[in-house]
Design an enzyme around this catalytic site. Sequence first.
Site, PDB file in Angstrom:
ATOM      1  N   HIS A 186      35.897 -36.692  55.919  1.00 21.85           N
ATOM      2  CA  HIS A 186      35.635 -36.631  54.465  1.00 21.85           C
ATOM      3  C   HIS A 186      35.200 -35.256  53.949  1.00 21.85           C
ATOM      4  O   HIS A 186      34.077 -35.057  53.478  1.00 21.85           O
ATOM      5  CB  HIS A 186      34.617 -37.689  54.060  1.00 21.85           C
TER       6      HIS A 186
ATOM      7  N   HIS B 241      39.627 -44.220  58.178  1.00 18.88           N
ATOM      8  CA  HIS B 241      38.170 -44.108  58.021  1.00 18.88           C
ATOM      9  C   HIS B 241      37.647 -45.184  57.076  1.00 18.88           C
ATOM     10  O   HIS B 241      37.596 -44.995  55.868  1.00 18.88           O
ATOM     11  CB  HIS B 241      37.814 -42.727  57.478  1.00 18.88           C
TER      12      HIS B 241
ATOM     13  N   HIS C 197      28.536 -52.127  49.968  1.00 16.34           N
ATOM     14  CA  HIS C 197      27.112 -52.466  49.911  1.00 16.34           C
ATOM     15  C   HIS C 197      26.934 -53.614  48.921  1.00 16.34           C
ATOM     16  O   HIS C 197      27.677 -53.721  47.941  1.00 16.34           O
ATOM     17  CB  HIS C 197      26.263 -51.275  49.461  1.00 16.34           C
TER      18      HIS C 197
ATOM     19  N   ASP D  17      36.930 -43.834  53.249  1.00 11.08           N
ATOM     20  CA  ASP D  17      35.520 -43.972  53.624  1.00 11.08           C
ATOM     21  C   ASP D  17      34.948 -45.233  52.968  1.00 11.08           C
ATOM     22  O   ASP D  17      33.800 -45.250  52.521  1.00 11.08           O
ATOM     23  CB  ASP D  17      34.711 -42.737  53.234  1.00 11.08           C
TER      24      ASP D  17
ATOM     25  N   LEU E 226      33.747 -51.578  58.078  1.00 12.13           N
ATOM     26  CA  LEU E 226      33.943 -53.020  57.895  1.00 12.13           C
ATOM     27  C   LEU E 226      32.640 -53.805  58.038  1.00 12.13           C
ATOM     28  O   LEU E 226      32.627 -55.011  57.801  1.00 12.13           O
ATOM     29  CB  LEU E 226      34.991 -53.544  58.879  1.00 12.13           C
ATOM     30  N   ARG E 227      31.564 -53.154  58.469  1.00 15.94           N
ATOM     31  CA  ARG E 227      30.220 -53.750  58.535  1.00 15.94           C
ATOM     32  C   ARG E 227      30.115 -54.938  59.491  1.00 15.94           C
ATOM     33  O   ARG E 227      29.162 -55.710  59.412  1.00 15.94           O
ATOM     34  CB  ARG E 227      29.771 -54.200  57.138  1.00 15.94           C
TER      35      ARG E 227
ATOM     36  N   HIS F 118      31.315 -36.362  61.609  1.00 15.20           N
ATOM     37  CA  HIS F 118      30.628 -36.460  60.321  1.00 15.20           C
ATOM     38  C   HIS F 118      29.790 -35.190  60.196  1.00 15.20           C
ATOM     39  O   HIS F 118      28.758 -35.049  60.856  1.00 15.20           O
ATOM     40  CB  HIS F 118      29.750 -37.711  60.313  1.00 15.20           C
TER      41      HIS F 118
ATOM     42  N   ASN G 100      28.288 -40.276  50.460  1.00 18.23           N
ATOM     43  CA  ASN G 100      27.946 -39.186  51.351  1.00 18.23           C
ATOM     44  C   ASN G 100      29.162 -38.795  52.187  1.00 18.23           C
ATOM     45  O   ASN G 100      29.648 -39.630  52.957  1.00 18.23           O
ATOM     46  CB  ASN G 100      26.788 -39.600  52.277  1.00 18.23           C
TER      47      ASN G 100
ATOM     48  N   ASN H 134      29.177 -47.465  62.911  1.00 15.89           N
ATOM     49  CA  ASN H 134      27.769 -47.652  62.506  1.00 15.89           C
ATOM     50  C   ASN H 134      27.519 -49.089  62.058  1.00 15.89           C
ATOM     51  O   ASN H 134      27.084 -49.363  60.938  1.00 15.89           O
ATOM     52  CB  ASN H 134      27.363 -46.649  61.425  1.00 15.89           C
TER      53      ASN H 134
END
Length: 424
Positions: A231, A60, A308, A304, A63-64, A178, A277, A94
């Site tokens: 998570h 989990h 950022h 997770d 990697l953006r 999730h 989260n 996502n």
Amino acid sequence: MSSILIRGARVLSPADGIDRVMNVYIEDGVIAELDSARTVAGRVIDAAGLVLAPGLVDMHVHLRDPGQTHKEDIFTGCEAAARGGFTSVVCMPNTTPPIDSAETVRYIVEKAAAAKARVYPVCTITRGMAGKELSDFAALKAAGAVAASDDGRPVANAAVMQAAMEACYALDLPVVSHCEDLDIISGGILNKGAVSEALGVRGMDRTSEDTITAREVALAESTGTRIHICHVSTRTSVALIRDAKRRGVQVTCESAPHYMLLTDRELLRRDANWRMNPPLREQADCEAIVEGFCDGTIDAVITDHAPHAAAEKADFEKAPNGIIGLETSFAGACTALVATGKLSLGRLIELMSTAPCRILSLPGGHIAAGGPADLCLLDPEEKWTFTERHIGSKSRNTPFLGTEFTGRVRLTICRGAVTFEAED
């Protein structure tokens, strides 16, 4: 490719029943010999006093890539992974665009071929993560997706989730949930309780997680399918999953080191690097997560990993949720579970390598002659302090800077090549 001889390591591979000191010889990306009598190789690594384990597997991470590469990309994410002993990571969908097309799956797989870890994409449950139309699971699996999830945004409609679970079960494609009710969250930014009240901010009620966990368990039980819960952070969710497993429901779950080591009281400093989260909960929840790992309720340690940019994390109340975690995962889990005597090192390796591979049907989690040379050298007793120089990610949003851990990754080998080696 040059050869490597790892000399005098305690080789610990629970899945193979191996726990003894031996030499391991690697050639052309493969474990050529266990208990090797060789004395020379292209490189000889003296591993006396260290533990050689299967490469760690994080099921989990974020990697953006594509679309959010100012935060992370496949190469920097895999650099972070290598520093944490990981040889495989499973990336959530996502991204921008979301991983809902075969083209995006192939883009990730092809780009990752040159990275320092193997990357396995998770596709979306619904197109665009909009919660309505199911993705083309057969095409996405054929392209290389190993699971389906709308992680980052829950599937609100139970009928859609049930249809997804049934369709994916027929394809042997795990569904990863999730668990969050956005109507209950209603703009909350940290755990609802004394700390949120003291800070004067809206809290995230634990019932948000618990109600969707209960829903997913009920769907899996009623349909005879399976579900993996992301998570886990609350004591009630742990209890729900424990009870479901006792009844034979096909449910697995995961949690992260920060849910064992940190509580929501850390947020009193008003620093968004402690916001994620699901949020940090209370001490009783931390204890329940530890107990869940110890009694087998929780199946896998994950990070997770959610990078950022610094500017995005600057405003405590407006910052996005998420922390990085690949570099500190083994250290954090070893500190919480092994150094305290609650779990054996072998059991932790199962949680961080063998179990993720079993849940998602991935290669790895073993040390065997003829198998891939995906390995890590560990010192489970070394005390060290985590600083910025240990970070491989593009981002720095971690709550663990300055933390002293017990347990360290000394070296990582992926595909037979050294991808990380500690310098101090």
